[in-house]
Design an enzyme around this catalytic site. Structure first.
Site, PDB file in Angstrom:
ATOM      1  N   HIS A  25       0.849  -1.200  -0.080  1.00  0.00           N
ATOM      2  CA  HIS A  25       0.022   0.113  -0.071  1.00  0.00           C
ATOM      3  C   HIS A  25       0.874   1.127  -0.035  1.00  0.00           C
ATOM      4  O   HIS A  25       0.707   2.124   0.917  1.00  0.00           O
ATOM      5  CB  HIS A  25      -1.075   0.000   1.160  1.00  0.00           C
ATOM      6  CG  HIS A  25      -0.828  -0.791   2.476  1.00  0.00           C
ATOM      7  ND1 HIS A  25      -1.377  -1.771   2.752  1.00  0.00           N
ATOM      8  CD2 HIS A  25       0.139  -0.813   3.239  1.00  0.00           C
ATOM      9  CE1 HIS A  25      -1.161  -2.470   3.778  1.00  0.00           C
ATOM     10  NE2 HIS A  25      -0.029  -1.624   4.343  1.00  0.00           N
ATOM     11  N   HIS A  79      -1.914  -9.976  15.564  1.00  0.00           N
ATOM     12  CA  HIS A  79      -2.333  -8.855  14.865  1.00  0.00           C
ATOM     13  C   HIS A  79      -3.220  -9.468  14.079  1.00  0.00           C
ATOM     14  O   HIS A  79      -2.782 -10.423  13.164  1.00  0.00           O
ATOM     15  CB  HIS A  79      -1.077  -8.190  14.244  1.00  0.00           C
ATOM     16  CG  HIS A  79      -1.186  -7.160  13.247  1.00  0.00           C
ATOM     17  ND1 HIS A  79      -2.340  -6.257  13.335  1.00  0.00           N
ATOM     18  CD2 HIS A  79      -0.483  -6.624  12.493  1.00  0.00           C
ATOM     19  CE1 HIS A  79      -2.058  -5.277  12.601  1.00  0.00           C
ATOM     20  NE2 HIS A  79      -1.068  -5.342  11.718  1.00  0.00           N
ATOM     21  N   GLU A  81      -4.137  -7.609  10.757  1.00  0.00           N
ATOM     22  CA  GLU A  81      -3.945  -7.199   9.411  1.00  0.00           C
ATOM     23  C   GLU A  81      -3.835  -8.370   8.450  1.00  0.00           C
ATOM     24  O   GLU A  81      -3.218  -9.364   9.019  1.00  0.00           O
ATOM     25  CB  GLU A  81      -2.823  -6.102   9.453  1.00  0.00           C
ATOM     26  CG  GLU A  81      -2.912  -5.526   7.963  1.00  0.00           C
ATOM     27  CD  GLU A  81      -1.735  -4.315   7.920  1.00  0.00           C
ATOM     28  OE1 GLU A  81      -1.217  -3.897   8.781  1.00  0.00           O
ATOM     29  OE2 GLU A  81      -2.101  -3.680   6.809  1.00  0.00           O
ATOM     30  N   ASP A  83      -2.045  -9.407   6.188  1.00  0.00           N
ATOM     31  CA  ASP A  83      -0.986 -10.000   6.016  1.00  0.00           C
ATOM     32  C   ASP A  83      -0.371 -11.088   7.029  1.00  0.00           C
ATOM     33  O   ASP A  83       0.546 -12.129   6.828  1.00  0.00           O
ATOM     34  CB  ASP A  83       0.422  -9.173   5.658  1.00  0.00           C
ATOM     35  CG  ASP A  83       0.371  -8.121   6.738  1.00  0.00           C
ATOM     36  OD1 ASP A  83      -0.495  -7.778   7.518  1.00  0.00           O
ATOM     37  OD2 ASP A  83       1.537  -7.355   6.894  1.00  0.00           O
ATOM     38  N   HIS A 146       0.958  -2.457  14.881  1.00  0.00           N
ATOM     39  CA  HIS A 146       0.582  -1.367  14.167  1.00  0.00           C
ATOM     40  C   HIS A 146      -0.833  -0.831  13.981  1.00  0.00           C
ATOM     41  O   HIS A 146      -1.223   0.174  13.266  1.00  0.00           O
ATOM     42  CB  HIS A 146       1.186  -1.722  12.846  1.00  0.00           C
ATOM     43  CG  HIS A 146       0.677  -1.223  11.330  1.00  0.00           C
ATOM     44  ND1 HIS A 146       0.318  -1.866  10.403  1.00  0.00           N
ATOM     45  CD2 HIS A 146       0.501   0.242  10.960  1.00  0.00           C
ATOM     46  CE1 HIS A 146      -0.060  -1.439   9.457  1.00  0.00           C
ATOM     47  NE2 HIS A 146       0.011   0.219   9.773  1.00  0.00           N
ATOM     48  N   ASP A 165       4.393  -6.798  14.396  1.00  0.00           N
ATOM     49  CA  ASP A 165       4.844  -5.861  13.370  1.00  0.00           C
ATOM     50  C   ASP A 165       6.170  -5.149  13.629  1.00  0.00           C
ATOM     51  O   ASP A 165       6.991  -4.809  13.125  1.00  0.00           O
ATOM     52  CB  ASP A 165       4.027  -4.843  12.843  1.00  0.00           C
ATOM     53  CG  ASP A 165       2.953  -5.252  11.882  1.00  0.00           C
ATOM     54  OD1 ASP A 165       3.372  -6.174  11.025  1.00  0.00           O
ATOM     55  OD2 ASP A 165       2.042  -4.557  11.628  1.00  0.00           O
ATOM     56  N   TYR A 193      11.098   0.309   6.971  1.00  0.00           N
ATOM     57  CA  TYR A 193       9.967  -0.013   7.776  1.00  0.00           C
ATOM     58  C   TYR A 193       9.517   0.793   8.837  1.00  0.00           C
ATOM     59  O   TYR A 193       8.255   1.111   8.609  1.00  0.00           O
ATOM     60  CB  TYR A 193      10.382  -1.622   8.171  1.00  0.00           C
ATOM     61  CG  TYR A 193       9.100  -2.249   8.819  1.00  0.00           C
ATOM     62  CD1 TYR A 193       8.814  -3.212   8.109  1.00  0.00           C
ATOM     63  CD2 TYR A 193       8.810  -2.015  10.179  1.00  0.00           C
ATOM     64  CE1 TYR A 193       7.350  -3.895   8.686  1.00  0.00           C
ATOM     65  CE2 TYR A 193       7.813  -2.820  10.533  1.00  0.00           C
ATOM     66  CZ  TYR A 193       7.336  -3.573   9.768  1.00  0.00           C
ATOM     67  OH  TYR A 193       6.180  -4.532  10.362  1.00  0.00           O
ATOM     68  N   HIS A 226       7.787  -9.799  10.206  1.00  0.00           N
ATOM     69  CA  HIS A 226       8.278  -9.627   9.145  1.00  0.00           C
ATOM     70  C   HIS A 226       9.792  -9.444   8.985  1.00  0.00           C
ATOM     71  O   HIS A 226      10.352  -9.171   9.974  1.00  0.00           O
ATOM     72  CB  HIS A 226       8.073  -8.317   8.526  1.00  0.00           C
ATOM     73  CG  HIS A 226       6.560  -8.100   8.019  1.00  0.00           C
ATOM     74  ND1 HIS A 226       5.789  -8.823   7.001  1.00  0.00           N
ATOM     75  CD2 HIS A 226       5.605  -7.266   8.742  1.00  0.00           C
ATOM     76  CE1 HIS A 226       4.531  -8.528   6.993  1.00  0.00           C
ATOM     77  NE2 HIS A 226       4.361  -7.364   7.979  1.00  0.00           N
TER      78      HIS A 226
END
Ligand code: FEO
Length: 398
Positions: A25, A79, A81, A83, A146, A165, A193, A226
């Protein structure tokens, strides 16, 4: 690579590598990313996080290398989100866990994403603990790191922090640990990041770091969702975050610009000359070739931002409008600023850029330079002077 990696006794990395993703994004991920999940073998076999939906097969493949998925007892969602939770519906189907642990806001977000009232939610307040048998997991709510639902899971006896994150990097590698890759490159990915994902939440992250320090958690390993795991000197990334949250800047200016026929680009060079004459480092970021997310990485530790655009149709150029919108959302703070640009007949761009810089609460110390058509000697002298002006202000701050 679709193999599990034992990162500590009976704790396994079971994530997925995404070599191909190039855009997150608006953030350019030119070296791909990873979606990390972790599997702990104990009396209660527990999976921490899942992966992006298209990678569910990779996750299951890695899990199979350790245990039959149906043997997993607990699932922790740090989390929501997509991903990290996109594969959740299929994974829930495959493992049918006894319990699904999440934060209070995590439950709300899961219901709003997947609309499954029948999953075995166990809401865990911040600070609460569960036993897996030989191990204890402590949960720590980390709102806005996040998303509102985010939390950390801390494996007490192993001194392992699964940090969602936080402390991550978008970098796909077959290596799993920070000590297996060049440290400078890793830190550059971690900085990018932070600048592009976490910068707006710096105040909250600063409080979180203070809270973790107060809790005196013993940390041997930090496992983000990540990128690489911080195994060697894991607290180096906490120290880096501490500096980034405080937005500590250097004697450095970023000149970010877009240009139609190179007049604005020529002005940028003259401004750079002025900064160099005063001994202040400058980074030229040409939006025709530099990505907005790389600009933000440079902006994060710069003391000044000088933004330039030609005027097009009574406006700034679209790439500059994009850049400023993106930058404004990420809320960099404590910047000295000015605008510049060329024009043919109307010349609105400098005024419009200046207004946006002021809206970002940047300290605009110069009315800017606006030049018609192709800059000549006098115009370029004004640009050099603008660079010198900014440099003096940068140096005055230490
Ligand atoms: Fe990597 Fe906020 O998800």
């Amino acid at each position: 690579m679709r193999i599990s990696v034992e990162i500590k006794d009976d704790i396994f990395w079971v994530g997925a590598l995404d070599w191909s993703v190039r855009d997150f994004h608006g953030y350019s991920t030119m070296k791909g990313t990873t979606y990390n999940a972790y599997l702990v073998k104990d009396d209660k076999v527990t999976l921490f996080d899942t992966v992006k939906k298209p990678f569910k097969g990779d996750l299951l493949h890695c899990i199979y290398k350790v245990v039959e998925p149906s043997k997993i007892d607990y699932l922790v969602v740090n989390h929501v989100e997509p991903d990290h939770s996109g594969a959740l519906p299929e994974i829930m189907e495959a493992i049918k866990p006894e319990k699904l642990f999440c934060s209070p806001r995590g439950k709300k977000a899961l219901l709003e994403h997947y609309h499954r009232e029948d999953w075995p939610y166990e809401v865990v307040p911040s600070g609460s603990e569960i036993s897996l048998g030989k191990r204890t997991v402590q949960f720590l709510e980390t709102r806005m790191v996040h998303w509102p639902d985010s939390m950390f899971s801390y494996l007490k006896e192993d001194r392992v922090l699964i940090s969602s994150d936080a402390f991550g990097q978008h970098w796909a590698t077959t290596e799993r640990f920070n000590d297996e890759v060049p440290g400078g490159e890793l830190m550059q990915h971690a900085a990018k990041y932070y600048a592009n994902i976490l910068l707006p939440y710096s105040g909250l992250i600063q409080k979180l770091i203070a809270e973790v320090q107060k809790m005196d958690l013993k940390i041997d390993m930090i496992c983000p969702d990540h990128g690489l795991i911080w195994r060697e000197n894991p607290l180096q990334i906490v120290a880096a975050y501490d500096a980034w949250t405080r937005q500590i800047s250097k004697r450095k200016a970023v000149i970010v610009f877009d240009s139609m026929w190179n007049s604005t680009a020529t002005m940028a060079k003259a401004i750079c000359d002025g900064l160099a004459e005063e001994g202040v480092a400058a980074k030229m970021m040409d939006l025709r070739v530099d990505h907005r997310s790389d600009v933000m990485t440079e902006v994060m530790d710069a003391r000044a931002v000088i933004a330039g655009s030609s005027t097009l149709n009574n406006n700034m150029l679209p790439r500059m409008a994009d850049m400023l919108t993106y930058m404004k959302g990420l809320r960099p703070q404590n910047k000295i600023a000015a605008a510049f640009g060329s024009f043919g007949w109307s010349g609105e761009s400098v005024r419009m850029i200046t207004k946006t810089l002021e809206e970002m609460k940047f300290k605009v110390i110069n009315p800017g330079v606006s030049l018609q058509y192709v800059p000549a000697h006098e115009g370029l002298r004004q640009c050099v002077e603008l660079g010198r002006d900014i440099a003096r202000a940068v140096k005055a701050e230490g």
